[in-house]
Design a protein around this motif. Structure first.
Motif, PDB file in Angstrom:
ATOM      1  N   PHE A 104       0.245  -1.487  -0.170  1.00 28.33           N
ATOM      2  CA  PHE A 104       0.065  -0.112  -0.507  1.00 28.33           C
ATOM      3  C   PHE A 104       0.843   1.263  -0.050  1.00 28.33           C
ATOM      4  N   PHE A 105       2.019   1.258   0.991  1.00 36.45           N
ATOM      5  CA  PHE A 105       2.843   2.091   1.334  1.00 36.45           C
ATOM      6  C   PHE A 105       3.264   2.897  -0.250  1.00 36.45           C
ATOM      7  N   ARG A 106       3.723   0.986  -1.205  1.00 34.10           N
ATOM      8  CA  ARG A 106       4.869   1.698  -2.550  1.00 34.10           C
ATOM      9  C   ARG A 106       3.783   2.183  -3.286  1.00 34.10           C
ATOM     10  N   VAL A 107       2.566   1.986  -3.347  1.00 35.23           N
ATOM     11  CA  VAL A 107       2.173   2.021  -4.150  1.00 35.23           C
ATOM     12  C   VAL A 107       1.404   4.020  -3.600  1.00 35.23           C
ATOM     13  N   ILE A 108       1.452   4.036  -2.595  1.00 31.12           N
ATOM     14  CA  ILE A 108       1.248   5.469  -2.206  1.00 31.12           C
ATOM     15  C   ILE A 108       2.063   6.247  -2.799  1.00 31.12           C
ATOM     16  N   PHE A 109       3.250   5.825  -2.392  1.00 34.09           N
ATOM     17  CA  PHE A 109       4.222   6.532  -1.901  1.00 34.09           C
ATOM     18  C   PHE A 109       4.433   6.719  -4.636  1.00 34.09           C
ATOM     19  N   TYR A 110       4.512   6.375  -4.846  1.00 37.44           N
ATOM     20  CA  TYR A 110       4.992   6.281  -6.453  1.00 37.44           C
ATOM     21  C   TYR A 110       3.299   6.207  -7.118  1.00 37.44           C
ATOM     22  N   VAL A 111       2.468   7.009  -6.822  1.00 35.73           N
ATOM     23  CA  VAL A 111       1.337   7.284  -7.421  1.00 35.73           C
ATOM     24  C   VAL A 111       1.923   9.511  -7.892  1.00 35.73           C
ATOM     25  N   PRO A 112       2.811  10.562  -7.375  1.00 35.20           N
ATOM     26  CA  PRO A 112       3.327  11.263  -7.890  1.00 35.20           C
ATOM     27  C   PRO A 112       4.246  11.021  -9.253  1.00 35.20           C
ATOM     28  N   ASN A 113       4.624   9.687  -9.060  1.00 37.68           N
ATOM     29  CA  ASN A 113       5.721   9.906 -10.587  1.00 37.68           C
ATOM     30  C   ASN A 113       4.625   9.616 -12.041  1.00 37.68           C
ATOM     31  N   ILE A 114       3.281   9.100 -11.503  1.00 35.16           N
ATOM     32  CA  ILE A 114       2.807   8.643 -12.812  1.00 35.16           C
ATOM     33  C   ILE A 114       2.105  10.262 -13.396  1.00 35.16           C
ATOM     34  N   LEU A 115       1.003  10.847 -12.440  1.00 33.31           N
ATOM     35  CA  LEU A 115       0.801  12.356 -12.716  1.00 33.31           C
ATOM     36  C   LEU A 115       1.797  12.925 -13.662  1.00 33.31           C
ATOM     37  N   SER A 116       1.384  14.057 -14.194  1.00 32.81           N
ATOM     38  CA  SER A 116       1.782  14.636 -14.995  1.00 32.81           C
ATOM     39  C   SER A 116       2.064  15.952 -14.442  1.00 32.81           C
ATOM     40  N   VAL A 117       3.201  17.089 -14.830  1.00 29.81           N
ATOM     41  CA  VAL A 117       3.665  17.716 -13.938  1.00 29.81           C
ATOM     42  C   VAL A 117       2.626  18.882 -14.387  1.00 29.81           C
ATOM     43  N   VAL A 118       1.737  19.173 -15.172  1.00 29.88           N
ATOM     44  CA  VAL A 118       0.668  19.936 -15.055  1.00 29.88           C
ATOM     45  C   VAL A 118      -0.596  19.594 -14.134  1.00 29.88           C
ATOM     46  N   VAL A 119      -0.838  18.768 -13.024  1.00 33.20           N
ATOM     47  CA  VAL A 119      -1.460  18.032 -12.665  1.00 33.20           C
ATOM     48  C   VAL A 119      -0.264  18.413 -10.960  1.00 33.20           C
ATOM     49  N   ILE A 120       0.738  18.198 -11.085  1.00 32.64           N
ATOM     50  CA  ILE A 120       1.190  18.335  -9.801  1.00 32.64           C
ATOM     51  C   ILE A 120       1.531  19.732  -9.433  1.00 32.64           C
ATOM     52  N   SER A 121       1.934  20.367 -10.559  1.00 36.73           N
ATOM     53  CA  SER A 121       1.336  22.166 -10.218  1.00 36.73           C
ATOM     54  C   SER A 121       0.232  23.076 -10.259  1.00 36.73           C
ATOM     55  N   ALA A 122      -0.731  22.078 -10.529  1.00 37.07           N
ATOM     56  CA  ALA A 122      -2.176  22.638 -10.353  1.00 37.07           C
ATOM     57  C   ALA A 122      -2.957  22.552  -8.958  1.00 37.07           C
ATOM     58  N   ILE A 123      -2.270  21.196  -8.509  1.00 41.73           N
ATOM     59  CA  ILE A 123      -2.357  20.887  -7.205  1.00 41.73           C
ATOM     60  C   ILE A 123      -1.351  21.567  -5.651  1.00 41.73           C
ATOM     61  N   PHE A 124       0.039  21.764  -6.602  1.00 40.17           N
ATOM     62  CA  PHE A 124       0.682  22.747  -5.118  1.00 40.17           C
ATOM     63  C   PHE A 124       0.081  24.449  -5.931  1.00 40.17           C
ATOM     64  N   SER A 125       0.065  24.669  -6.708  1.00 41.06           N
ATOM     65  CA  SER A 125      -0.601  25.759  -6.535  1.00 41.06           C
ATOM     66  C   SER A 125      -1.702  26.630  -6.390  1.00 41.06           C
ATOM     67  N   ALA A 126      -2.347  25.286  -6.045  1.00 39.97           N
ATOM     68  CA  ALA A 126      -3.999  25.443  -5.231  1.00 39.97           C
ATOM     69  C   ALA A 126      -3.718  25.658  -3.894  1.00 39.97           C
ATOM     70  N   ILE A 127      -2.622  24.479  -2.985  1.00 42.23           N
ATOM     71  CA  ILE A 127      -1.961  24.775  -1.763  1.00 42.23           C
ATOM     72  C   ILE A 127      -1.825  25.463  -1.191  1.00 42.23           C
ATOM     73  N   TYR A 128      -0.197  26.022  -2.195  1.00 42.90           N
ATOM     74  CA  TYR A 128      -0.325  27.508  -2.297  1.00 42.90           C
ATOM     75  C   TYR A 128      -0.756  28.810  -1.969  1.00 42.90           C
ATOM     76  N   ASP A 129      -1.740  28.731  -2.425  1.00 37.92           N
ATOM     77  CA  ASP A 129      -2.759  30.480  -2.318  1.00 37.92           C
ATOM     78  C   ASP A 129      -2.538  30.883  -1.601  1.00 37.92           C
ATOM     79  N   THR A 130      -2.702  32.201  -1.861  1.00 44.27           N
ATOM     80  CA  THR A 130      -2.515  32.725  -0.318  1.00 44.27           C
ATOM     81  C   THR A 130      -3.477  33.498   0.203  1.00 44.27           C
TER      82      THR A 130
END
Length: 295
Positions: A104-130
Motif C-alpha cells: 500500500f505504501f509503495r503504491v501511495i508513494f509511487y502515485v505522484p510519479n505517474i501524474l503529469s507535471v501540469v497536474v502536480i503544478s495545479a495541485i501545489f498552486s492550489a496548496i500555495y494559494d495566498t
C-alpha cells in the motif's frame, strides 16, 4: 562462414533503425543547436546573420541568465540531496522493518510519479494559494491572525518549487531502491547482528555499499533529468515569476528563443546547458566511482 555473415546481417538490421532514429532526432538537432547559436535571427524568420561567438560572450554579461543558472544549480543540488535522502530512508524502512501494508505504501508513494507535471503544478498552486490555499489555512489554525504567506512570492518561490519537485520524484526512486535492497541476502544482516551492529550501522556499512551501483546510475540520471523537470515545473507553476526569481536556464532559453525573437541567443543558452549537463554527468560519474562489492 555463411552463418557468420547471416548473423552480422541480422544484427545490422536490428541495430540500424535505432541508430537511424537516434541520429535523425538526437544527433542532428543537437548539432543544429550549436550551428544556430552562431547566428542572429528570430524564431520564425528565414533570414540569419552570422555573428560567431557574439551570443556566447553576451551570455556572461546577462544578469538574468546568470540568475537562471544559479537557480538551476540550486534545484539540482537541493532537490537531488533531499529526494535521494528521503528515498533511501523510506526504502530502508519499508524493506527491513516489518510494517503492515508495505505494498500500500509503495503504491501511495509511487502515485505522484505517474501524474503529469501540469497536474502536480495545479495541485501545489492550489496548496500555495495566498487567500484560500490549504497551507495558509492550516497555519492560520495555529495563529491568532489569518496567515497570508506568499508561497510563490520572490522570497519563497524556489522553496515552493523544491517541495513540489521532491514530492513528485521520491516514490519512483524509493521503489527502485526497495528492489535493490530486497536482493541483499538476509544472512549478511544476521551476521552483522551477531557482531553487534545496529540498524543505522547496517544501513550505512552494508545496505548503501551493496546497492551503490544502482545509486550511482540513478543519481546521474536524476541530476540530468532535474534540469528538464525544472523547466516543466517553472513553466507550469510560475513561468519564471515573480520578476525572474524562479527562472531556470531552460525557461530563460525558451523565452529568449520564442518570446523575445532572439532565437540564436536562445540556442546559445541551449548549447551551454548541453555542455554543462555533459560535464556534470562526467563529474558525478567520476566522484561516485567505487569498487564493485559482491555478496
Amino acid at each position: 562462414m555463411e552463418k557468420g555473415k547471416g548473423r552480422k546481417r541480422f544484427l545490422f538490421f536490428c541495430v540500424a533503425p535505432a541508430v537511424l532514429l537516434f541520429t535523425v532526432f538526437m544527433v542532428i538537432p543537437s548539432l543544429n543547436v550549436f550551428r544556430m547559436s552562431l547566428f542572429r535571427r528570430s524564431a520564425y524568420s528565414p533570414t540569419e546573420e552570422f555573428v560567431g561567438l557574439e551570443n556566447f560572450t553576451k551570455l556572461f554579461g546577462d544578469a538574468n541568465f546568470i540568475r537562471s543558472i544559479q537557480n538551476t544549480i540550486l534545484l539540482i543540488v537541493v532537490v537531488t540531496i533531499v529526494t535521494f535522502g528521503f528515498a533511501l530512508v523510506f526504502a530502508g524502512i519499508l524493506t527491513r522493518e516489518k510494517i503492515k501494508g508495505q505494498n500500500f505504501f509503495r503504491v501511495i508513494f509511487y502515485v505522484p510519479n505517474i501524474l503529469s507535471v501540469v497536474v502536480i503544478s495545479a495541485i501545489f498552486s492550489a496548496i500555495y494559494d495566498t487567500n484560500n490555499g490549504i497551507l495558509n489555512s492550516l497555519l492560520s489554525l495555529f495563529s491568532p491572525e489569518k496567515v497570508a504567506i506568499l508561497w510563490k512570492g520572490e522570497g519563497m518561490v524556489m522553496t515552493s518549487l523544491i517541495i513540489a519537485m521532491v514530492w513528485q520524484a521520491i516514490g519512483y526512486y524509493m521503489v527502485m531502491y526497495m528492489a535493490s535492497m530486497s536482493s541483499v541476502p538476509e544472512s549478511v544482516y544476521e551476521s552483522a547482528n551477531l557482531d553487534g551492529a545496529g540498524r543505522v550501522t547496517q544501513f550505512f556499512r552494508i545496505t548503501l555499499p551493496l546497492i551503490w551501483t544502482n545509486i550511482r546510475t540513478t543519481l546521474t540520471f536524476f541530476i540530468i533529468s532535474t534540469i528538464n523537470m525544472a523547466f516543466l515545473f517553472v513553466k507550469a507553476m510560475t513561468n519564471g515569476n515573480p520578476n525572474g526569481a524562479s527562472e531556470v536556464a531552460l525557461s530563460y532559453m525558451y523565452k529568449q528563443a520564442y518570446t523575445n525573437s532572439s532565437y540564436g541567443y536562445g540556442m546559445a543558452i541551449g548549447a551551454l546547458v548541453f555542455l554543462f549537463s555533459f560535464a556534470l554527468s562526467a563529474v558525478v560519474n567520476k566522484v561516485t566511482e567505487r569498487d564493485a562489492l559482491e555478496f
